[in-house]
Design an enzyme around this catalytic site. Structure first.
Site, mmCIF file in Angstrom:
data_model
loop_
_atom_site.group_PDB
_atom_site.id
_atom_site.type_symbol
_atom_site.label_atom_id
_atom_site.label_comp_id
_atom_site.label_asym_id
_atom_site.label_seq_id
_atom_site.Cartn_x
_atom_site.Cartn_y
_atom_site.Cartn_z
ATOM 1 N N TYR A 123 0.710 -1.347 -0.148
ATOM 2 C CA TYR A 123 -0.027 0.035 -0.030
ATOM 3 C C TYR A 123 0.548 1.316 0.261
ATOM 4 C CZ TYR A 123 -4.222 3.159 1.004
ATOM 5 O OH TYR A 123 -5.440 3.571 1.629
ATOM 6 N N CYS A 124 0.966 1.796 -0.674
ATOM 7 C CA CYS A 124 1.927 2.899 -1.591
ATOM 8 C C CYS A 124 1.515 4.380 -0.770
ATOM 9 C CB CYS A 124 2.640 2.983 -2.519
ATOM 10 S SG CYS A 124 3.689 0.786 -2.712
ATOM 11 N N LEU A 125 1.525 4.523 0.054
ATOM 12 C CA LEU A 125 0.688 6.204 -0.113
ATOM 13 C C LEU A 125 1.522 6.953 1.047
ATOM 14 C CD1 LEU A 125 -2.297 8.029 0.541
ATOM 15 C CD2 LEU A 125 -2.266 7.128 2.346
ATOM 16 N N GLU A 127 4.869 9.402 2.061
ATOM 17 C CA GLU A 127 5.792 10.130 1.165
ATOM 18 C C GLU A 127 7.264 10.415 1.980
ATOM 19 O OE1 GLU A 127 4.023 11.053 -3.339
ATOM 20 O OE2 GLU A 127 4.547 12.423 -2.292
ATOM 21 N N GLY A 131 4.079 12.151 5.134
ATOM 22 C CA GLY A 131 3.548 11.881 5.832
ATOM 23 C C GLY A 131 1.991 10.873 5.885
ATOM 24 N N PHE A 277 4.104 -10.221 45.740
ATOM 25 C CA PHE A 277 4.104 -9.190 46.133
ATOM 26 C C PHE A 277 3.325 -8.466 45.690
ATOM 27 C CE2 PHE A 277 8.638 -11.195 46.192
ATOM 28 C CZ PHE A 277 8.453 -11.587 47.974
ATOM 29 N N GLY A 338 12.912 -7.002 35.607
ATOM 30 C CA GLY A 338 13.503 -6.392 35.860
ATOM 31 C C GLY A 338 14.718 -6.326 34.531
ATOM 32 N N GLU A 362 -0.386 3.441 9.853
ATOM 33 C CA GLU A 362 -1.570 3.787 9.924
ATOM 34 C C GLU A 362 -2.113 4.922 10.386
ATOM 35 O OE1 GLU A 362 -2.669 1.550 7.144
ATOM 36 O OE2 GLU A 362 -2.451 -0.233 7.717
#
Length: 379
Positions: A123-125, A127, A131, A277, A338, A362
């Site tokens: 999905y080429c949206l 740039e 963005g 704990f 930890g 997205e």
């Protein structure tokens, strides 16, 4: 064990199948592939042959006819074993949406092939300089006889080097959203060059790259839905895509909770398991609650979509909350372990690095807040 309420027995059987595949085919390979930054193309083909790359699309075009509520739970299961694979399924599902929802009869004839499992989409949206401001994209497509010549660049493209087809959002008209169209291009092709993969913080087995278009020829019949509606296609597709990312976040966060709980029950300090704990037990309780809330919000938005009701704002809420929750939960999982949480011998440090990108893709979570606020304040 997560108690799931599913619409049909077939849906339960599907999730059982996905769980079995994820446990056998994905979980054992995740750490090694991520360490080597190798895209698991064979795993995607396995899922495709099992019918998992076209789940929410109608059976008559090669999909599985599953409601989004079920599809998102499939993504959650995959993400809890290996986020790279879940994200790949989500991106591919997004890449099939333009043709499924807006394509003419000729383009829709390609859907069985696109959904059947052997092909992978991108999905080429976005740039390099645009963005979040998708309406300002500059990649151009100029008509030349029976073709368009595409020039420009896209950025942060998942599957740039692995995809068999691209959705290219490009400018065929004047400035603004009305000048944007969506072209479907087969790859590899002359004039389309994916650049070197970016060095990313996480999801190393799912490389993203810039793609350069240098006079690439795309047939005029590959304009999805006609000229000038590309921005509409992109925005409606992203509503569904955001739900996919929310489900991925829920699965990743669930994996972090499960690992932290198991560790806390086994790790001994001061003569007893650290899970006993109160300070740590309360942390685990908050983590589990965040995951349950994110899951509920995501599936509620999916049910709206399945019912044919407006869900854009709810998808934004789900994406916002679930990805923020994943970031918090994975951070806390590292804290539970930890010093051991900070080393790669345990997966929680990888979960933490992977969670960060979900707040960005997205539409960043700042964009989600913009979407939600506009729905709240519009007349």
């Amino acid at each position: 064990m997560i108690e799931r309420i599913l619409p049909t027995d077939d849906a339960r059987d599907l999730l059982d199948l996905v769980t079995e595949l994820a446990d056998k085919e994905l979980a054992p390979r995740a750490a090694d592939f991520e360490a080597r930054a190798e895209f698991p193309r064979a795993a995607l083909r396995t899922l495709g042959r099992a019918g998992l790359l076209g789940l929410p699309y109608p059976e008559e075009v090669g999909g599985a006819g599953q409601p989004y509520e079920v599809y998102l739970q499939v993504l959650e299961i995959l993400a809890s074993r290996w986020l790279t694979v879940a994200e790949a399924v989500s991106v591919h599902t997004l890449a099939c949406y333009p043709v499924a929802a807006y394509g003419d009869d000729a383009l829709r004839e390609r859907l069985p092939e696109m959904l059947g499992g052997e092909l992978l989409g991108a999905y080429c949206l976005s740039e390099p300089q645009g963005g979040s401001d998708a309406a300002a994209l500059t990649t151009k497509a100029v008509r030349d006889g029976d073709d368009y010549l595409v020039s420009g660049a896209k950025a942060w493209i998942t599957h740039a080097h692995s995809a068999d087809f691209y959705n290219i959002f490009c400018r065929t008209g004047g400035p603004g959203p009305d000048g944007i169209s969506c072209l479907l291009a087969d790859v590899p092709a002359a004039g389309i060059t994916p650049l070197k993969p970016e060095r990313t913080m996480g999801l190393n087995a799912s490389p993203v790259s810039q793609i350069v278009f240098d006079g690439a020829r795309v047939p005029a019949g590959r304009v999805v839905g006609g000229e000038g509606i590309g921005f509409k296609i992109a925005m409606t597709a992203l509503d569904s895509g955001r739900l996919g990312i929310a489900a991925c976040a829920v699965g990743l966060a669930q994996a972090a909770v499960d690992y932290a709980v198991d560790y806390a029950k086994e790790r001994q300090q001061f003569g007893k398991p650290i899970a006993t704990f109160q300070g740590l037990g309360f942390m685990l309780a908050d983590m589990a609650t965040q995951v349950s809330a994110a899951r509920a919000l995501t599936l509620a938005a999916a049910r709206l979509r399945d019912a044919g009701r407006p869900y854009s704002a709810e998808a934004a809420k789900a994406k916002l909350f679930a990805t923020d929750a994943a970031m918090k939960v994975t951070t806390d999982a590292v804290q539970v372990l930890g010093g051991y949480g900070y080393v790669a011998d345990h997966p929680v440090e990888r979960y933490l690095r992977e969670a960060k990108v979900l707040q960005i893709v997205e539409g960043t979570n700042q964009i989600q807040r913009l979407v939600i606020s506009r729905h709240l304040t519009r007349a």
